[in-house]
Design an enzyme around this catalytic site. Structure first.
Site, PDB file in Angstrom:
ATOM      1  CD  GLN A   1      -6.245 -62.075 -43.590  1.00 26.99           C
ATOM      2  OE1 GLN A   1      -5.491 -61.846 -42.655  1.00 26.99           O
ATOM      3  NE2 GLN A   1      -7.057 -63.125 -43.584  1.00 26.99           N
TER       4      GLN A   1
ATOM      5  CD  GLN B   1     -10.193 -67.023 -42.029  1.00 20.97           C
ATOM      6  OE1 GLN B   1      -9.536 -66.358 -41.238  1.00 20.97           O
ATOM      7  NE2 GLN B   1     -11.152 -67.816 -41.642  1.00 20.97           N
TER       8      GLN B   1
ATOM      9  N   PRO C   1      -5.986 -55.306 -41.949  1.00 18.77           N
ATOM     10  CG  PRO C   1      -6.799 -56.702 -43.647  1.00 18.77           C
ATOM     11  CD  PRO C   1      -5.531 -56.157 -43.065  1.00 18.77           C
TER      12      PRO C   1
ATOM     13  N   GLY D   1      -8.290 -57.613 -36.678  1.00 15.46           N
ATOM     14  CA  GLY D   1      -7.704 -57.529 -35.352  1.00 15.46           C
ATOM     15  C   GLY D   1      -6.569 -58.527 -35.270  1.00 15.46           C
ATOM     16  N   GLY D   2      -6.878 -59.747 -35.688  1.00 15.05           N
ATOM     17  CA  GLY D   2      -5.865 -60.788 -35.656  1.00 15.05           C
ATOM     18  C   GLY D   2      -6.161 -61.848 -36.695  1.00 15.05           C
ATOM     19  CG  MET D   3      -4.922 -64.356 -40.463  1.00 14.29           C
ATOM     20  SD  MET D   3      -6.623 -64.963 -40.703  1.00 14.29           S
ATOM     21  CE  MET D   3      -6.312 -66.692 -41.036  1.00 14.29           C
ATOM     22  CD  GLU D   4      -7.666 -67.903 -37.772  1.00  9.86           C
ATOM     23  OE1 GLU D   4      -7.613 -66.663 -37.714  1.00  9.86           O
ATOM     24  OE2 GLU D   4      -8.639 -68.513 -38.250  1.00  9.86           O
TER      25      GLU D   4
ATOM     26  CG  HIS E   1     -10.511 -64.778 -31.310  1.00  6.84           C
ATOM     27  ND1 HIS E   1     -11.863 -65.012 -31.234  1.00  6.84           N
ATOM     28  CD2 HIS E   1     -10.187 -64.935 -32.626  1.00  6.84           C
ATOM     29  CE1 HIS E   1     -12.332 -65.292 -32.437  1.00  6.84           C
ATOM     30  NE2 HIS E   1     -11.336 -65.247 -33.307  1.00  6.84           N
ATOM     31  CD  GLU E   2      -6.970 -64.003 -34.083  1.00  5.10           C
ATOM     32  OE1 GLU E   2      -7.060 -65.036 -34.775  1.00  5.10           O
ATOM     33  OE2 GLU E   2      -7.836 -63.099 -34.106  1.00  5.10           O
TER      34      GLU E   2
ATOM     35  CG  HIS F   1      -8.793 -69.177 -34.642  1.00  2.00           C
ATOM     36  ND1 HIS F   1      -9.926 -69.807 -35.104  1.00  2.00           N
ATOM     37  CD2 HIS F   1      -9.056 -67.838 -34.685  1.00  2.00           C
ATOM     38  CE1 HIS F   1     -10.834 -68.879 -35.412  1.00  2.00           C
ATOM     39  NE2 HIS F   1     -10.339 -67.688 -35.156  1.00  2.00           N
TER      40      HIS F   1
ATOM     41  CD  GLU G   1     -13.377 -66.804 -36.615  1.00  5.35           C
ATOM     42  OE1 GLU G   1     -13.144 -66.493 -35.428  1.00  5.35           O
ATOM     43  OE2 GLU G   1     -12.493 -66.841 -37.500  1.00  5.35           O
TER      44      GLU G   1
ATOM     45  CG  ASP H   1     -14.862 -60.561 -46.301  1.00  2.00           C
ATOM     46  OD1 ASP H   1     -14.269 -61.130 -45.382  1.00  2.00           O
ATOM     47  OD2 ASP H   1     -14.863 -59.319 -46.462  1.00  2.00           O
TER      48      ASP H   1
ATOM     49  CE1 TYR I   1     -14.611 -63.810 -35.188  1.00  4.65           C
ATOM     50  CE2 TYR I   1     -16.178 -63.513 -36.977  1.00  4.65           C
ATOM     51  CZ  TYR I   1     -14.866 -63.595 -36.524  1.00  4.65           C
ATOM     52  OH  TYR I   1     -13.830 -63.471 -37.400  1.00  4.65           O
TER      53      TYR I   1
ATOM     54  NE  ARG J   1      -9.440 -54.662 -34.899  1.00  7.30           N
ATOM     55  CZ  ARG J   1      -9.392 -54.825 -33.589  1.00  7.30           C
ATOM     56  NH1 ARG J   1      -8.670 -54.011 -32.853  1.00  7.30           N
ATOM     57  NH2 ARG J   1     -10.067 -55.810 -33.017  1.00  7.30           N
TER      58      ARG J   1
ATOM     59  CE  LYS K   1     -13.973 -54.486 -32.865  1.00  5.41           C
ATOM     60  NZ  LYS K   1     -13.374 -55.080 -31.688  1.00  5.41           N
TER      61      LYS K   1
HETATM   62  N1  BES Z   1      -9.833 -65.644 -38.664  1.00  2.00           N
HETATM   63  C1  BES Z   1     -10.326 -64.408 -38.221  1.00  2.00           C
HETATM   64  C2  BES Z   1     -10.144 -63.296 -39.222  1.00  2.00           C
HETATM   65  C3  BES Z   1     -10.814 -63.538 -40.563  1.00  2.00           C
HETATM   66  C4  BES Z   1     -12.073 -64.099 -40.648  1.00  2.00           C
HETATM   67  C5  BES Z   1     -10.167 -63.201 -41.721  1.00  2.00           C
HETATM   68  C6  BES Z   1     -12.640 -64.345 -41.887  1.00  2.00           C
HETATM   69  C7  BES Z   1     -10.759 -63.413 -42.952  1.00  2.00           C
HETATM   70  C8  BES Z   1     -12.002 -63.996 -43.034  1.00  2.00           C
HETATM   71  C9  BES Z   1      -9.692 -63.998 -36.895  1.00  2.00           C
HETATM   72  O1  BES Z   1      -9.477 -65.063 -36.036  1.00  2.00           O
HETATM   73  C10 BES Z   1     -10.660 -63.123 -36.191  1.00  2.00           C
HETATM   74  O2  BES Z   1     -11.705 -63.591 -35.871  1.00  2.00           O
HETATM   75  N2  BES Z   1     -10.289 -61.879 -35.945  1.00  2.00           N
HETATM   76  C11 BES Z   1     -11.100 -60.964 -35.196  1.00  2.00           C
HETATM   77  C12 BES Z   1     -10.651 -61.025 -33.775  1.00  2.00           C
HETATM   78  C13 BES Z   1     -11.671 -60.865 -32.729  1.00  2.00           C
HETATM   79  C14 BES Z   1     -12.948 -61.597 -32.912  1.00  2.00           C
HETATM   80  C15 BES Z   1     -11.089 -61.121 -31.356  1.00  2.00           C
HETATM   81  C16 BES Z   1     -10.875 -59.593 -35.760  1.00  2.00           C
HETATM   82  O3  BES Z   1     -10.009 -59.444 -36.627  1.00  2.00           O
HETATM   83  O4  BES Z   1     -11.536 -58.649 -35.358  1.00  2.00           O
HETATM   84 ZN    ZN Z   2     -11.305 -65.808 -35.240  1.00  3.70          ZN
END
Ligand code: BES
Ligand code: ZN
Length: 636
Positions: free
Chosen positions: A163, A165, A290, A292-295, A319-320, A323, A342, A401, A409, A588, A590
């Protein structure tokens, strides 16, 4: 930390030290950099020398949990540049060489900063074009999560994922780790032969016989989009250009869940222009992922917690995918401009969902987003974090972070929606389409965006100036008075039920024994319901709720997490063992943060939180432990 202030190539050459044609002969033209980017989260000085291509040769060593690699960096340098600076974090640098020479050259590894790691300064020769760094990743490389077989669903083989980012790429590759610096890459990776390796690049669909894999990424990407995953994986296509990778035990579920992937890509393309990355595949990771998703380009990494069995959580994929335009094509110049990645992506995500499932559906997402946003803004202001409620952040000296809040967002989203509502959708859509085309593969800062807005949205369409609106949303704290009001008819029946309840009706009577009062509610309706349950529920009420509506048995992670939040808040003991199971098995962040935060509000709760965390911590990625350690005051 770097500053590019030269306005165009001509100026760049004249003012930034390029001394003439001799030095320019043996290197490619430096890309036009017509922006001022000041990134406080990198040591790189790209005006001296900048990475253009990475050729990575690596061996993944599961036994010692490290990667041994050679990074060969093709660079562009100013004629008289004497050194290049790379970002590193915890890397053991074994040797550095230049071009074809076997001779080692001197380098210095500077002091380590908690967030930035250490600058690696390498002396260059007048004609250097490739720098080879031989190294091994450190014991606690923060981007890497090494999973034991028991942490996978197959249970037989280990697993690795990265990971990168925001600034963790430097813990596995010595690179200029700044979102404004883009490079292409190729890689040769050796892994145990039972496993498949995947990257954010052109990928295999089958295991190789010898555990050797080659990768190519021909489009320039910033370091935070470098990604690698290694595991016992299978692939299934969904359409000609989309598909899913997952462990064997989850692949069928994933294929069903993401069955509409091609429709999503087409919906996105119909909005803002062609998908520019060739294939779009998903990789479903084990539950410790950790996010939801990473693009990651061409290969979104996703949590298995969106496999709900009914396609109800796929807005995360939208969402991803979004991106691939906002973020991967047009990239935030620095992490202070994170909302450009975001906020645009949430806007785009909702538009994709609207196209596929209708306005009433996307308005449920928007309403939930507004609820999250108001709660987060209030909380941040209460805790004295008012300045972080601005879209344009100031993260100097901090972990980027810290900027990952619903401000980037959802405040970002509502700002763009406000622009859409004031200009009309047609005008705004053609503006956005042009924005993605004009700025593809370039960096964007908040200030550049405002300039672009004034020129291409306001002036071009003869609209009245909106400087005040821009300023309020971008540079002021909290939320502006005037803001969009999301409204979904689908929450009406939920609100009615909630009213009946607060009016004194009994749960049993509202929902009858077969749950009919809920009338086939969808996931987001249930989430709205759970979020608006009255405070102070009795044990009896919690019990009746669960008996009738079976929240604790839900296969839907969002519903489970919302239910567990009540379990914690109401100290509902019968729910504790399931809560613990959830916290130990899901990484995760979140889901974890709100539950742990809620738990520590009481003395007993804090004790329980620490006990659970002790068991759960080894299952979490650094990104999650870093946040939860701070929350629970645990020293690693
Ligand atoms: N790029 C982000 C994840 C991220 C942000 C990783 C900053 C590290 C630092 C990814 O696109 C994201 O926003 N994921 C969200 C998804 C959700 C908003 C639909 C997540 O993981 O919850
Ligand atoms: Zn995102």
């Amino acid at each position: 930390m770097y500053l590019i202030t030269c306005a165009a190539i001509a100026l760049f050459f004249a003012g930034c030290g390029f001394s003439g044609s001799k030095e320019n002969n043996n290197r490619k033209m430096i890309e036009k950099q017509d922006v001022t980017v000041h990134d406080v989260h990198t040591y790189a000085k790209p005006e001296e020398a900048v990475v253009k291509h990475l050729d990575w040769e690596a061996e993944v060593d599961f036994e010692h949990k490290r990667i041994k690699a050679k990074a060969s960096l093709t660079i562009d340098k100013a004629g008289d540049a004497k050194y290049i600076i790379l970002d590193t974090k915890g890397l053991r640098i074994e040797k550095v060489a230049l071009d074809d020479s076997p001779r080692q050259v001197t380098f210095t590894l500077g002091d380590r900063d908690q967030w930035l790691g250490s600058p690696l300064m390498i002396n260059l020769e007048p004609n250097t074009s490739v720098v080879h760094v031989h190294y091994t990743t450190g014991d606690s490389a923060e981007a890497l999560q090494w999973l034991a077989p028991r942490q996978t669903s197959g249970g037989k083989y280990p697993f690795l994922f990265t990971q990168s980012q925001a600034i963790l790429a430097r813990s596995w590759v010595p690179i200029q780790d700044s979102p404004g610096i883009r490079f292409t890459y190729t890689a040769k990776v050796k892994v145990p032969k039972e496993l498949m390796a995947l990257m954010s690049a052109e990928n295999p669909t089958e295991k190789s016989a010898d555990g050797l894999y080659s990768f190519t990424m021909n489009q320039p990407i910033p370091a935070y989009l470098l990604a690698l995953s290694v595991g016992d994986l299978a692939f299934q296509p969904i359409s000609d250009r989309t598909g899913v990778y997952a462990e064997h035990a989850v692949i069928d579920k994933a294929v069903y869940e993401f069955g509409e992937l091609e429709e999503m890509v087409q919906a996105a393309e119909s909005l803002y222009g062609p998908y520019r990355w060739d294939r779009y595949d998903l990789l479903v990771l084990p539950p410790s992922f950790p996010f939801g998703g990473m693009e990651n380009p061409r290969l979104t990494f996703a949590t298995p917690t969106i496999l709900a069995g009914d396609r109800s959580l796929t807005s995360l994929v939208a969402h991803e995918l979004a991106h691939s335009w906002s973020g991967n094509l047009v990239t935030n110049g620095t992490w202070n401009d994170f909302w450009l990645n975001e906020g645009f992506t949430v806007y785009f995500e909702h538009r994709i969902m609207e196209k596929l499932y209708g306005r009433d559906y996307s308005e449920m997402l928007a309403s939930l987003a507004m609820q999250d946003l108001k709660k987060e803004v209030d909380g941040m202001i209460k805790e004295g974090n008012g300045p972080d409620t601005r879209l344009k952040l100031d993260l100097e000296g901090r972990n980027p972070d810290d900027g990952v809040t619903s401000i980037a967002y959802d405040k970002g989203y509502f700002f763009l929606r406000q622009l859409e509502e004031s200009t009309g959708r047609e005008v705004f859509d053609s503006f956005l389409k042009k924005y993605f085309t004009d700025n593809a593969f370039k960096v964007m800062t908040t200030e550049m965006f405002v300039t672009y807005l004034n020129e291409h949205l306001i002036s071009k369409n003869g609209l009245k100036p909106m400087e005040d609106i821009f300023r309020q949303w971008i540079y002021e704290e909290g939320l502006p008075e005037e803001k969009p009001v999301p409204l979904s008819g689908r929450f009406d029946s939920v609100n009615q039920v909630l009213e009946l309840w607060t009016g004194g009706a009994k749960i049993k009577d509202i929902f009858l024994d077969d749950g009919a009062g809920a009338d086939g509610w969808s996931t987001h309706q249930w989430l709205h319901f759970l979020r608006h349950l009255p405070e102070g529920l009795t044990v009896e009420q919690m019990k009746t709720l669960d008996e009738h509506l079976q929240f604790s048995e839900s296969g839907n992670s969002e519903i489970l997490a919302a239910w567990f939040s009540h379990v914690v808040r109401h100290e509902y003991e019968p729910g504790y063992s399931q809560l613990e199971q959830f916290l130990v098995n899901t990484g995760r962040r979140k889901f974890l943060m709100p539950l742990y935060s809620e738990m520590i509000k009481t003395g007993d709760g804090k004790k329980r939180a620490l006990e659970i965390y002790k068991k759960a911590r080894p299952n979490y990625h650094f990104v999650s432990t870093n946040s939860i350690d701070a929350l629970l005051n645990v020293t690693p």
